[in-house]
Every structure is written in structure tokens, then in C-alpha cells.
Design a protein around this motif. Structure first.
Motif, PDB file in Angstrom:
ATOM      1  N   ALA A  10       6.061  -9.478  -6.593  1.00 14.42           N
ATOM      2  CA  ALA A  10       7.653  -9.017  -6.583  1.00 14.42           C
ATOM      3  C   ALA A  10       7.586  -7.495  -6.616  1.00 14.42           C
ATOM      4  CB  ALA A  10       8.086  -9.633  -7.836  1.00 14.42           C
ATOM      5  N   GLY A  12       7.174  -3.309  -4.567  1.00 14.82           N
ATOM      6  CA  GLY A  12       7.688  -2.670  -3.502  1.00 14.82           C
ATOM      7  C   GLY A  12       7.852  -3.429  -2.188  1.00 14.82           C
ATOM      8  N   VAL A  13       6.803  -3.797  -1.878  1.00 13.98           N
ATOM      9  CA  VAL A  13       6.690  -4.399  -0.423  1.00 13.98           C
ATOM     10  C   VAL A  13       7.437  -5.744  -0.426  1.00 13.98           C
ATOM     11  CG1 VAL A  13       5.225  -5.206   1.227  1.00 13.98           C
ATOM     12  CG2 VAL A  13       4.327  -3.341   0.171  1.00 13.98           C
ATOM     13  N   SER A  35       5.855 -14.634  -8.588  1.00 16.37           N
ATOM     14  CA  SER A  35       5.149 -13.589  -9.136  1.00 16.37           C
ATOM     15  C   SER A  35       4.664 -13.715 -10.593  1.00 16.37           C
ATOM     16  CB  SER A  35       5.672 -12.061  -8.903  1.00 16.37           C
ATOM     17  OG  SER A  35       4.610 -11.064  -9.106  1.00 16.37           O
ATOM     18  N   ARG A  36       3.763 -12.962 -11.140  1.00 13.64           N
ATOM     19  CA  ARG A  36       3.697 -13.014 -12.636  1.00 13.64           C
ATOM     20  C   ARG A  36       4.842 -12.830 -13.517  1.00 13.64           C
ATOM     21  NH1 ARG A  36      -1.581  -9.213 -13.216  1.00 13.64           N
ATOM     22  NH2 ARG A  36      -0.058  -7.999 -12.565  1.00 13.64           N
ATOM     23  N   THR A  37       5.866 -11.952 -13.128  1.00 11.64           N
ATOM     24  CA  THR A  37       6.734 -11.595 -13.925  1.00 11.64           C
ATOM     25  C   THR A  37       8.095 -12.299 -13.249  1.00 11.64           C
ATOM     26  OG1 THR A  37       5.718  -9.437 -14.252  1.00 11.64           O
ATOM     27  CG2 THR A  37       7.841  -9.664 -15.174  1.00 11.64           C
ATOM     28  N   LYS A  40      11.129  -9.739 -12.189  1.00 16.67           N
ATOM     29  CA  LYS A  40      11.020  -8.970 -11.231  1.00 16.67           C
ATOM     30  C   LYS A  40      11.362  -9.815  -9.948  1.00 16.67           C
ATOM     31  CE  LYS A  40       7.344  -5.929 -12.652  1.00 16.67           C
ATOM     32  NZ  LYS A  40       6.011  -5.277 -12.300  1.00 16.67           N
ATOM     33  N   LEU A  65       4.413 -17.347 -11.365  1.00 16.55           N
ATOM     34  CA  LEU A  65       3.241 -17.748 -10.947  1.00 16.55           C
ATOM     35  C   LEU A  65       1.987 -16.857 -11.135  1.00 16.55           C
ATOM     36  CD1 LEU A  65       1.630 -20.061  -9.001  1.00 16.55           C
ATOM     37  CD2 LEU A  65       2.060 -18.483  -7.117  1.00 16.55           C
ATOM     38  N   ASP A  66       0.841 -17.289 -11.580  1.00 15.60           N
ATOM     39  CA  ASP A  66      -0.346 -16.592 -11.545  1.00 15.60           C
ATOM     40  C   ASP A  66      -1.060 -17.017 -10.388  1.00 15.60           C
ATOM     41  OD1 ASP A  66      -2.941 -15.479 -11.772  1.00 15.60           O
ATOM     42  OD2 ASP A  66      -3.259 -16.213 -13.627  1.00 15.60           O
ATOM     43  N   ALA A  67      -0.868 -16.220  -9.441  1.00 17.59           N
ATOM     44  CA  ALA A  67      -1.502 -16.780  -8.245  1.00 17.59           C
ATOM     45  C   ALA A  67      -3.048 -16.874  -8.152  1.00 17.59           C
ATOM     46  CB  ALA A  67      -1.085 -15.637  -6.801  1.00 17.59           C
ATOM     47  N   THR A 111      -1.280  -7.940   3.682  1.00 20.93           N
ATOM     48  CA  THR A 111      -0.954  -6.826   4.030  1.00 20.93           C
ATOM     49  C   THR A 111      -2.195  -5.855   3.638  1.00 20.93           C
ATOM     50  OG1 THR A 111       0.553  -6.196   2.479  1.00 20.93           O
ATOM     51  CG2 THR A 111       1.495  -7.078   4.250  1.00 20.93           C
ATOM     52  N   PHE A 151       1.641  -2.122   8.085  1.00 19.24           N
ATOM     53  CA  PHE A 151       1.731  -1.207   9.086  1.00 19.24           C
ATOM     54  C   PHE A 151       0.456  -0.429   9.087  1.00 19.24           C
ATOM     55  CE2 PHE A 151       2.946   2.194  11.708  1.00 19.24           C
ATOM     56  CZ  PHE A 151       4.016   1.903  12.520  1.00 19.24           C
ATOM     57  N   ASP A 152      -0.152  -0.105   8.151  1.00 18.39           N
ATOM     58  CA  ASP A 152      -1.800   0.228   8.429  1.00 18.39           C
ATOM     59  C   ASP A 152      -2.625  -0.282   7.185  1.00 18.39           C
ATOM     60  OD1 ASP A 152       0.022   2.059   7.184  1.00 18.39           O
ATOM     61  OD2 ASP A 152      -1.446   3.790   7.620  1.00 18.39           O
TER      62      ASP A 152
HETATM   63  P1  NDP Z   1       2.925  -3.574  -6.199  1.00 20.30           P
HETATM   64  O1  NDP Z   1       1.926  -3.271  -7.480  1.00 20.30           O
HETATM   65  O2  NDP Z   1       4.283  -3.007  -6.410  1.00 20.30           O
HETATM   66  O3  NDP Z   1       3.142  -5.301  -6.522  1.00 20.30           O
HETATM   67  C1  NDP Z   1       2.160  -6.081  -6.728  1.00 20.30           C
HETATM   68  C2  NDP Z   1       2.720  -7.260  -7.021  1.00 20.30           C
HETATM   69  O4  NDP Z   1       1.809  -8.197  -7.285  1.00 20.30           O
HETATM   70  C3  NDP Z   1       3.658  -7.340  -8.576  1.00 20.30           C
HETATM   71  O5  NDP Z   1       4.613  -7.848  -8.282  1.00 20.30           O
HETATM   72  C4  NDP Z   1       2.523  -8.046  -9.544  1.00 20.30           C
HETATM   73  O6  NDP Z   1       3.198  -8.854 -10.520  1.00 20.30           O
HETATM   74  C5  NDP Z   1       1.908  -9.222  -8.538  1.00 20.30           C
HETATM   75  N1  NDP Z   1       0.622  -9.704  -9.216  1.00 20.30           N
HETATM   76  C6  NDP Z   1      -0.407  -9.157  -9.472  1.00 20.30           C
HETATM   77  N2  NDP Z   1      -1.128 -10.128  -9.819  1.00 20.30           N
HETATM   78  C7  NDP Z   1      -0.650 -11.214  -9.695  1.00 20.30           C
HETATM   79  C8  NDP Z   1      -0.901 -12.582 -10.121  1.00 20.30           C
HETATM   80  N3  NDP Z   1      -2.066 -12.837 -10.514  1.00 20.30           N
HETATM   81  N4  NDP Z   1      -0.220 -13.459  -9.803  1.00 20.30           N
HETATM   82  C9  NDP Z   1       0.998 -13.191  -9.341  1.00 20.30           C
HETATM   83  N5  NDP Z   1       1.516 -12.178  -9.074  1.00 20.30           N
HETATM   84  C10 NDP Z   1       0.469 -10.935  -9.353  1.00 20.30           C
HETATM   85  O7  NDP Z   1       2.230  -3.412  -4.970  1.00 20.30           O
HETATM   86  P2  NDP Z   1       3.008  -3.387  -3.594  1.00 20.30           P
HETATM   87  O8  NDP Z   1       4.265  -3.989  -3.542  1.00 20.30           O
HETATM   88  O9  NDP Z   1       3.141  -1.751  -3.213  1.00 20.30           O
HETATM   89  O10 NDP Z   1       1.984  -3.823  -2.476  1.00 20.30           O
HETATM   90  C11 NDP Z   1       1.710  -4.897  -2.214  1.00 20.30           C
HETATM   91  C12 NDP Z   1       0.547  -5.278  -1.150  1.00 20.30           C
HETATM   92  O11 NDP Z   1       1.071  -4.544  -0.091  1.00 20.30           O
HETATM   93  C13 NDP Z   1      -0.715  -4.845  -1.776  1.00 20.30           C
HETATM   94  O12 NDP Z   1      -1.653  -5.606  -1.476  1.00 20.30           O
HETATM   95  C14 NDP Z   1      -0.999  -3.119  -1.266  1.00 20.30           C
HETATM   96  O13 NDP Z   1      -2.052  -3.058  -1.048  1.00 20.30           O
HETATM   97  C15 NDP Z   1      -0.245  -3.706   0.390  1.00 20.30           C
HETATM   98  N6  NDP Z   1       0.348  -2.469   1.210  1.00 20.30           N
HETATM   99  C16 NDP Z   1       0.164  -2.549   2.481  1.00 20.30           C
HETATM  100  C17 NDP Z   1       0.409  -1.289   3.074  1.00 20.30           C
HETATM  101  C18 NDP Z   1       0.387  -1.603   4.672  1.00 20.30           C
HETATM  102  O14 NDP Z   1       1.010  -1.004   5.401  1.00 20.30           O
HETATM  103  N7  NDP Z   1      -0.534  -2.423   5.185  1.00 20.30           N
HETATM  104  C19 NDP Z   1       1.331  -0.472   2.531  1.00 20.30           C
HETATM  105  C20 NDP Z   1       1.702  -0.601   1.104  1.00 20.30           C
HETATM  106  C21 NDP Z   1       0.991  -1.456   0.512  1.00 20.30           C
HETATM  107  P3  NDP Z   1       3.535  -7.983 -11.760  1.00 20.30           P
HETATM  108  O15 NDP Z   1       4.808  -7.052 -11.370  1.00 20.30           O
HETATM  109  O16 NDP Z   1       3.793  -8.957 -12.938  1.00 20.30           O
HETATM  110  O17 NDP Z   1       2.325  -7.018 -12.315  1.00 20.30           O
END
Ligand code: NDP
Length: 428
Positions: A10, A12-13, A35-37, A40, A65-67, A111, A151-152
Motif C-alpha cells: 500500500a 506509492g506504486v 498490506s501490513r498496515t 494505508k 496481510l503479512d505477505a 515490478t 517501467f524500469d
Molecule cells: P513503498 O515502500 O512505498 O511500499 C511498500 C509497501 O509494501 C508498503 O505498503 C509496505 O507496508 C508493504 N509491505 C512491506 N512488507 C510487507 C509485508 N511483509 N506484508 C505486506 N505488506 C508489506 O514502495 P513503493 O510503492 O515505492 O514500491 C513498491 C515496489 O515497486 C517496490 O518493489 C519497488 O522496488 C518497485 N518499484 C519499481 C519501479 C519500476 O519502475 N519497476 C519503480 C518504483 C518502484 P507498510 O506500509 O506497512 O510498511
């Protein structure tokens, strides 16, 4: 036909993925965000309602969810009748979520490449360390798994495949160029998860040179490019996920990744790194507490999603491809320009999240309608790029091409009319 999407994460992406799934829920069906929270996930749902993104009045629900817990993830996939899982949580989750998909038969998308929290910059090709070990399991279970479809990695892999098949007889080099010419107005911030972002830069920079892996140090090689929108721009050779599949799948001798960095970013990064604050290895404080320095830095930096309201400027990301066509050397740039402010107005996000989220949803739609539902694991360059590029053109990420004939929107149907390809392409 596959229906109902479970979005994991949950951040930015995920925010963009949820909006884009909602805008296309006539094809995708019900949408669940886990997501964990929980709060969000709920905030994303509130934003989808506020922006009026739902195409049809269908189910949109938040779940905690703890994924990392495979059984809990399997339970949620089944309980929500989700046939497509878009994993945009942290890259530490990939192998657990993939396992849950293989065991439930749901299609899997992510991604970013899988990472082990305790390791940085493993032996190349990185996909062979984790994801590709599950290729047979996906095939046996007839599970479609599309890796790295942001995207990349993601769109840039499709651009390379498109150019190889349509613009050249042979290709000598692919330079992936990632420019963020935007400004967020904060002292220092990363555009996506700081922990993941820094891990990309703290160790060896792997690139593919003369059909072999070459190691360099971060900020060792600098290159200026003349790019659309930005003009002359400075980039640095950087290690990146897509090199680790494209090098193995495309038969191109030189594939490199270049990213733009301002001097201020480099200065702050070097100070943090030289102080040891970007280390993924735990340290013990005087009070006996064990902390991971990188996690502390993440905790004090701005949440990347919070940058969106003030972000101005554009991203320009694409592939510069050099090779031979009809006995003559030629150069083709396939690229996208994305405006931070326009993304914020549409879905409340900045362009880095937007450019990562839209492709994942386009891929989900191609799985939903059967076009990319191949029943096995693939990286994006192994799939037919034409329907993907055409669909993204209609979803807010327009592809352009700059070659000897000029600079124009790339419409695969117009450039190569009537050309059809199998969903899964044969590798070079
Ligand atoms: P964020 O850090 O903003 O979000 C990650 C989310 O994952 C958070 O909501 C977090 O929860 C959740 N999370 C982490 N651990 C767990 C778990 N055990 N169970 C459930 N949920 C969990 O990342 P972004 O949104 O910026 O990026 C997401 C993905 O996209 C990443 O893999 C990043 O590398 C990838 N990415 C790819 C790009 C591309 O162009 N290919 C560009 C930008 C990003 P919590 O909020 O509770 O911590």
C-alpha cells in the motif's frame, strides 16, 4: 479470461495500481488491497473514491496481510476469488507471494527483482538466484508469472524487444537512460522506498559489456546524453534489475543502465555511505540495541508518496539502441515522458510511482483478456511488446520513437501494421 485483482502493498506504486485497476474494473473485476498496515490500504481506497476512479460500481476492499506468511496470502487469494495478484510490496516479499500464487493458480506480477534483506548486489544474473528457480514450478502449475513489469524494469524491456524485432537487422548496444528532471522541493528524498533505492547503489555496479558481466563502482562512469525535453543531461552507470534478464534473453552484446543524479544527491549519498549509514548489516548501539543503519535512514527520510503534491517537472525514460539495418548503422530512441504534476492531478501520485504502476496494470489487463496469459514465467522482453505498448498509450503512458524519420508517437499497429506475434516470444 481471469478476473479479480489482489494488490499487495500500500505504498506509492500500489496507490497508482489501485487507481488504474479501478479505472479498468470492467475488465479486471473486483479489487482487493492488502498490506501490513490496514489504514494505508484504506487511505488508497478513500483516494480512489475521491478521484472518482471506479469505472464500474464493483467491490473495492482493504485487508491487513503479512505477505511473508504464505498460508495467509493463499487464504486471502482464495477468499477474494482473485485470479491476478499484483505484488507491489517490498521486493523482500516476492518469493513468498510467488509461492502463494503457484499454490493457488493465481497469475503473478511484480515490478522489482526479489531481494534478501541481509544481502546486497548478489552474483549476476540476479533472476537466477531466486525467481528463475521457480520457472518449472510455474510451468507445471500453468501459472502465468510476469516478472519486473514496472517501467524500469518493465517497459524498457518491452522497448528493447520492440526495437530489436522492428527497427534492426542486428543490435550492438542498448543504453537504458532514466532521467528524473523533476523537483520535489525537499532537502533530500528518494522517489521510492529509500531502503530499496539505496541498496541499488551501495555495492558493485554490474553492466553487460561484450557479452560478459563487468563490475564497476557507483559514480565511476559518467555519460552525457541529448534527450528529448531535457536536452543535454548527465547520467551515471548504475546496476539495475533489467540487465539481469535482457542480457540472457536478447543476444545483445552491450546493455547498460544510466541514471541521472544531481550533485546534491551525490554529495548526500556519499556522506551517508561513507559514515556507514547505508549499510544493511546490523550494528549495536551503546544501549545494546541492534539496529540496521539503512532502516534508520529510511525512517527519517520523507515517505516517497508524500512528495507528490509539490513535485514539478518531468521524467524521461527510454532505450537508446544502436545497430545495423539494411547494411547501415542506425540509432533509435524509444521513450516516454511523464509529468509529475499531471500524475498528481489524475491519481494523486508522483511520476516515478505512476510510471511503475501503470505498466503493471496494463500487464494485468493483458493477462485478464488472455493476450499475455501464457501459463508460465516470463520477463517482459520475452512477451509480445505490441499490445502492451498500444494499451499503455491509451492508459496515460505514451511511447515515442526518435529515429532517422523524426520524433513521433509509437503506435505499434501503424508502424508494423498487421504484424502479430505469439504471446511468448522465442529468445534470441
Ligand atoms: P513503498 O515502500 O512505498 O511500499 C511498500 C509497501 O509494501 C508498503 O505498503 C509496505 O507496508 C508493504 N509491505 C512491506 N512488507 C510487507 C509485508 N511483509 N506484508 C505486506 N505488506 C508489506 O514502495 P513503493 O510503492 O515505492 O514500491 C513498491 C515496489 O515497486 C517496490 O518493489 C519497488 O522496488 C518497485 N518499484 C519499481 C519501479 C519500476 O519502475 N519497476 C519503480 C518504483 C518502484 P507498510 O506500509 O506497512 O510498511
Amino acid at each position: 479470461m481471469k478476473r479479480n485483482v489482489l494488490i499487495i502493498g500500500a505504498g506509492g506504486v500500489a496507490h497508482v495500481v489501485a487507481h488504474k485497476c479501478a479505472q479498468n474494473n470492467a475488465v479486471l473485476g473486483d479489487i482487493h488491497i492488502a498490506s501490513r498496515t490496514l489504514s494505508k490500504c484504506q487511505a488508497i481506497i478513500d483516494s480512489v473514491h475521491e478521484k472518482g476512479s471506479l469505472q464500474q460500481d464493483r467491490h473495492l476492499q482493504a485487508h491487513a496481510l503479512d505477505a511473508m506468511d504464505i498460508d495467509a496470502t493463499k487464504f486471502l487469494i482464495r477468499a477474494t476469488h482473485s485470479q491476478i495478484v499484483i505484488n507491489v510490496g517490498s521486493p523482500f516479499l516476492n518469493m513468498s507471494v510467488l509461492a502463494a500464487c503457484i499454490e493457488t493458480g493465481a497469475a503473478y506480477l511484480d515490478t522489482a527483482i526479489h531481494e534478501d534483506p541481509a544481502k546486497v548486489c548478489e552474483t549476476p544474473p540476479w533472476y537466477a538466484n531466486y525467481e528463475w528457480k521457480r520457472r518449472d514450478a510455474c510451468k507445471d502449475a500453468r501459472v502465468t508469472a510476469v516478472l519486473g513489469v514496472g517501467f524500469d524494469p518493465g517497459v524498457v524491456n518491452a522497448y528493447a524487444r520492440y526495437a530489436l524485432d522492428n527497427c534492426f537487422d542486428s543490435v550492438d548496444s542498448i543504453d537504458i537512460i532514466d532521467i528524473n528532471a523533476g523537483s520535489h522541493g525537499r532537502y533530500f528524498a528518494t522517489n521510492f522506498d529509500p531502503e530499496i533505492n539505496f541498496r541499488e547503489f551501495t555495492s558493485t555496479v554490474w553492466s553487460w559489456e561484450n557479452n560478459a558481466w563487468k563490475s564497476n563502482a557507483m559514480f565511476e562512469h559518467r555519460q552525457d546524453w541529448d534527450m528529448p525535453v531535457t536536452g543535454k543531461v548527465t547520467t551515471y552507470l548504475t546496476g539495475h534489475d533489467e540487465l539481469h534478464s535482457m542480457s540472457q534473453n536478447l543476444g545483445v552484446p552491450n546493455i547498460r543502465f544510466w541514471m541521472s543524479f544531481g550533485e546534491h544527491y551525490i554529495n548526500v549519498f556519499n556522506v551517508l555511505k561513507n559514515l556507514g549509514l547505508l549499510s544493511e548489516q546490523p550494528v549495536r548501539t551503546a544501549r545494546g540495541q541492534e539496529v540496521v543503519p539503512l532502516e534508520v535512514v529510511k525512517a527519517v527520510l520523507p515517505d516517497p508518496a508524500s512528495l507528490a503534491p509539490a513535485y514539478t517537472g518531468k521524467t524521461v525514460i527510454g532505450d537508446l539502441i544502436k545497430g545495423i539495418k539494411g547494411g547501415r548503422t542506425q540509432e533509435v530512441l524509444v521513450y516516454n515522458v511523464c509529468d509529475h504534476r499531471a500524475c498528481y492531478e489524475e491519481v494523486g501520485s508522483q511520476a516515478i510511482s505512476y510510471t511503475a504502476g501503470v505498466p503493471a496494470v496494463a500487464a494485468a489487463m493483458l493477462i485478464a483478456n488472455g493476450t499475455w496469459d501464457i501459463g508460465e514465467m516470463a520477463n517482459v522482453e520475452e512477451l509480445d511488446p505490441a499490445p502492451f505498448i498500444a494499451l499503455m498509450n491509451r492508459m496515460g503512458l505514451v511511447t515515442r520513437i526518435r529515429d532517422a524519420q523524426g520524433d513521433r508517437v509509437l503506435d505499434p499497429q501503424q508502424e508494423a501494421p498487421g504484424k502479430t506475434a505469439p504471446a511468448r516470444l522465442v529468445n534470441y
